[in-house]
Design a protein around this motif. Structure first.
Motif, mmCIF file in Angstrom:
data_model
loop_
_atom_site.group_PDB
_atom_site.id
_atom_site.type_symbol
_atom_site.label_atom_id
_atom_site.label_comp_id
_atom_site.label_asym_id
_atom_site.label_seq_id
_atom_site.Cartn_x
_atom_site.Cartn_y
_atom_site.Cartn_z
ATOM 1 N N ALA A 2 15.034 74.871 -7.133
ATOM 2 C CA ALA A 2 15.826 74.497 -8.301
ATOM 3 C C ALA A 2 15.857 75.631 -9.315
ATOM 4 O O ALA A 2 14.924 76.404 -9.435
ATOM 5 C CB ALA A 2 15.255 73.235 -8.943
ATOM 6 N N PHE A 4 16.560 75.374 -12.896
ATOM 7 C CA PHE A 4 16.801 74.696 -14.165
ATOM 8 C C PHE A 4 16.979 75.672 -15.324
ATOM 9 O O PHE A 4 17.558 75.312 -16.339
ATOM 10 C CB PHE A 4 15.689 73.683 -14.452
ATOM 11 N N PRO A 85 12.906 68.698 -14.688
ATOM 12 C CA PRO A 85 12.886 69.631 -13.556
ATOM 13 C C PRO A 85 11.957 69.217 -12.426
ATOM 14 O O PRO A 85 12.283 69.415 -11.249
ATOM 15 C CB PRO A 85 12.417 70.952 -14.185
ATOM 16 N N LEU A 88 13.806 67.034 -10.262
ATOM 17 C CA LEU A 88 15.140 67.531 -9.906
ATOM 18 C C LEU A 88 16.242 66.597 -10.389
ATOM 19 O O LEU A 88 17.193 66.294 -9.669
ATOM 20 C CB LEU A 88 15.240 67.760 -8.389
ATOM 21 N N ARG A 89 16.090 66.165 -11.640
ATOM 22 C CA ARG A 89 17.112 65.272 -12.189
ATOM 23 C C ARG A 89 17.435 65.625 -13.628
ATOM 24 O O ARG A 89 16.639 66.221 -14.339
ATOM 25 C CB ARG A 89 16.712 63.815 -12.055
ATOM 26 N N GLY A 123 20.512 72.805 -8.610
ATOM 27 C CA GLY A 123 19.756 72.232 -7.498
ATOM 28 C C GLY A 123 19.232 70.836 -7.763
ATOM 29 O O GLY A 123 18.228 70.418 -7.159
ATOM 30 N N CYS A 124 19.919 70.087 -8.616
ATOM 31 C CA CYS A 124 19.493 68.706 -8.889
ATOM 32 C C CYS A 124 19.703 67.835 -7.653
ATOM 33 O O CYS A 124 20.584 68.086 -6.833
ATOM 34 C CB CYS A 124 20.298 68.124 -10.045
ATOM 35 N N ARG A 125 18.882 66.813 -7.571
ATOM 36 C CA ARG A 125 19.063 65.796 -6.540
ATOM 37 C C ARG A 125 19.672 64.528 -7.127
ATOM 38 O O ARG A 125 20.180 63.691 -6.388
ATOM 39 C CB ARG A 125 17.719 65.447 -5.897
#
Length: 195
Positions: A2, A4, A85, A88-89, A123-125
């Motif tokens: 990720a 962020f 982070p 990942l959101r 790279g967020c999920r």
């Protein structure tokens, strides 16, 4: 991995540009915020209170605040907030537009730019949205993304000087993104013409 640290970047589309909030946007935001319909569902109806908090949260790095520009003119704002982070959101919210920009594709493209950036660059999920459960306009817009409705959080916030707010939660996850991206690109093409 990720990224962020790349969340705070200028995002440019064909209908709107999302510029990182600076003092140079303050007067434009104030002018765009003059229609009271803009504030019906926001956490405050006081434009100056909103501006002060938005600038503070942005300066402290808690939110990534954008001024939304259409044809070079400030028409509103949107943010990345609830930035998490380690999971990942991120949340997209604190969004408003002057009614002159409603129905122009401005909100659709702003959401597209933010979602694309969150999933493809950062790279967020998971990208979350929440709105007042009574805000039918926002809920219809989120469903049209399409974002998945995940339920109502009762008495989730106190807003507008003490009013109870039940919040409707929506999300797009990375598995959904290809389908959501295609739908948004089709809607943007209808609003702005072919890519």
């Amino acid at each position: 991995m990720a990224a962020f640290d790349r969340l705070a970047e200028r995002l440019e589309g064909r209908i709107v540009t999302l510029e990182l909030l600076t003092e140079e946007h303050r007067d434009g935001l104030r002018a765009a915020a003059q229609d009271e319909r803009t504030w019906r569902w926001m956490w405050t109806t006081d434009v100056e209170q909103w501006l002060d908090r938005a600038y503070l949260e942005h300066a402290e790095g808690n939110f990534v605040e954008f001024a939304t520009l259409r044809d070079g003119v400030v028409v509103g704002s949107t943010s990345f907030l609830t930035i998490v982070p380690e999971h990942l959101r991120v949340e997209i919210g604190n969004t408003w537009l002057n009614p002159s920009a409603w129905g122009t594709g401005a909100n659709t493209e702003a959401k597209y730019l933010q979602l694309r950036h969150a999933f493809e660059v950062v790279g967020c999920r998971r990208v979350e949205f929440k709105t007042d459960a009574k805000n039918e306009r926002a809920r219809a817009a989120l469903a049209a993304l399409p974002a998945e409705f995940e339920g109502i959080h009762r008495k989730q916030m106190v807003v507008r000087g003490g009013e109870r707010r039940d919040s409707a939660w929506y999300a797009v996850i990375d598995d959904d993104w290809p389908r959501v991206k295609a739908a948004l690109e089709e809607r943007i093409t209808r609003s702005a013409g072919p890519l």
